[in-house]
Design an enzyme around this catalytic site. Structure first.
Site, PDB file in Angstrom:
ATOM      1  N   CYS A  90       0.770  -1.367   0.044  1.00 57.11           N
ATOM      2  CA  CYS A  90      -0.098  -0.056   0.007  1.00 57.11           C
ATOM      3  C   CYS A  90       0.922   1.382  -0.313  1.00 57.11           C
ATOM      4  O   CYS A  90       1.525   1.669  -1.357  1.00 57.11           O
ATOM      5  CB  CYS A  90      -0.988  -0.098   1.176  1.00 57.11           C
ATOM      6  SG  CYS A  90      -2.346   1.155   0.990  1.00 57.11           S
ATOM      7  N   HIS A 214      -3.262  -5.482   1.138  1.00 55.71           N
ATOM      8  CA  HIS A 214      -2.646  -5.718   2.477  1.00 55.71           C
ATOM      9  C   HIS A 214      -2.568  -7.301   2.737  1.00 55.71           C
ATOM     10  O   HIS A 214      -3.668  -7.719   3.362  1.00 55.71           O
ATOM     11  CB  HIS A 214      -3.481  -5.003   3.426  1.00 55.71           C
ATOM     12  CG  HIS A 214      -3.436  -3.571   3.502  1.00 55.71           C
ATOM     13  ND1 HIS A 214      -2.577  -2.636   4.170  1.00 55.71           N
ATOM     14  CD2 HIS A 214      -4.011  -2.717   2.791  1.00 55.71           C
ATOM     15  CE1 HIS A 214      -2.730  -1.414   4.240  1.00 55.71           C
ATOM     16  NE2 HIS A 214      -3.697  -1.244   3.002  1.00 55.71           N
ATOM     17  N   GLU A 216      -0.936  -8.741   5.034  1.00 58.03           N
ATOM     18  CA  GLU A 216      -0.803  -9.024   6.283  1.00 58.03           C
ATOM     19  C   GLU A 216      -2.260  -9.112   7.092  1.00 58.03           C
ATOM     20  O   GLU A 216      -2.297  -9.321   8.004  1.00 58.03           O
ATOM     21  CB  GLU A 216      -0.019  -7.915   6.997  1.00 58.03           C
ATOM     22  CG  GLU A 216      -0.712  -6.496   7.133  1.00 58.03           C
ATOM     23  CD  GLU A 216      -0.819  -5.682   6.003  1.00 58.03           C
ATOM     24  OE1 GLU A 216      -1.111  -4.378   6.115  1.00 58.03           O
ATOM     25  OE2 GLU A 216      -0.403  -6.047   4.707  1.00 58.03           O
TER      26      GLU A 216
END
Length: 235
Positions: A90, A214, A216
């Site tokens: 990002c 994202h 994660e």
């Protein structure tokens, strides 16, 4: 390096850095290399010296740019990233891009290195955040191949990832958009397909990798496993 460990850093200024730390730990377990890899939170330029790789997480790219400018962190990173593995997610993608559209007044200090043109928040503001199934262009990220282990730990099954081995469930939060891939050296790793058009959402150029989304924030370790393998090659 001064240690036998492969040190992998996560820039711990803002954003979901804790989630990246946890995912890298899970990825190391998945690859059965926990004894070789140590994940550290990075807040000072001096910490870069021993690292094999660094994650630049999401967050506010302008805030991160200001931080880099205050202590010459950004200038050091520009030379450091030439020889180390980097994953930008990002806002990290924004900072790694060589060209940026939609900069705030005064501009942003970019680290650069990726020959792509990126637009800030082009996928929409926070209220426009979305999730989507992505197509993975690199077989090394397919769920039945990417997690082939270094040791004996069993890889994830397809059911733990996306519906198909070449698909990935992406989460987009105020995400930048890759407007163009500007050199053939840039490899597209994943695309978002809509209305017959495939938009790049993850790219790699040599030792630099970046995503619009994202990774994660999911339970799928494929991107972090891929990155750890890059780091171990750089150590």
């Amino acid at each position: 390096m001064a240690t036998d460990k492969v040190l992998v850093g996560v820039l711990a200024i803002q954003g979901a850095f804790i989630e990246h730390v946890k995912m890298l730990g899970r990825a190391a377990k998945q690859l059965d290399c926990e004894s070789r890899v140590q994940v550290v939170e990075v807040r000072e330029p001096s910490q870069l010296a021993e690292l094999a790789g660094l994650v630049i997480p999401g967050g506010e790219s302008t805030t991160m740019s200001l931080f880099f400018g205050k202590n010459l962190f950004g200038e050091l990173l520009k030379s450091w990233t030439e020889k180390r593995a980097v994953l930008g997610t990002c806002a990290g993608l924004i900072l790694l891009s060589n060209q940026l559209e939609g900069q705030k007044e005064g501009g942003q200090a970019l680290i650069g290195g990726l020959d792509v043109t990126t637009s800030r928040n082009s996928f929409g503001r926070q209220v426009d955040s979305f999730e989507a199934t992505l197509k993975l262009a690199d077989p090394a990220l397919h769920s039945n191949q990417s997690l082939t282990t270094i040791g004996s730990h069993a890889p994830l099954t397809t059911s733990q990832c996306a519906a198909k081995p070449d698909e990935y469930h992406g989460i987009f939060l105020r995400s930048p958009r890759i407007l163009s891939v500007d050199k053939p050296e840039v490899k597209v790793l994943a695309t978002l397909e809509s209305e017959g058009k495939a938009t790049p959402v993850a790219v790699r150029q040599n030792n630099l990798m970046a995503t619009c989304f994202h990774p994660e924030l999911t339970t799928d370790t494929r991107w972090h496993c891929y990155f750890l393998k890059m780091c171990m090659k750089m150590s």
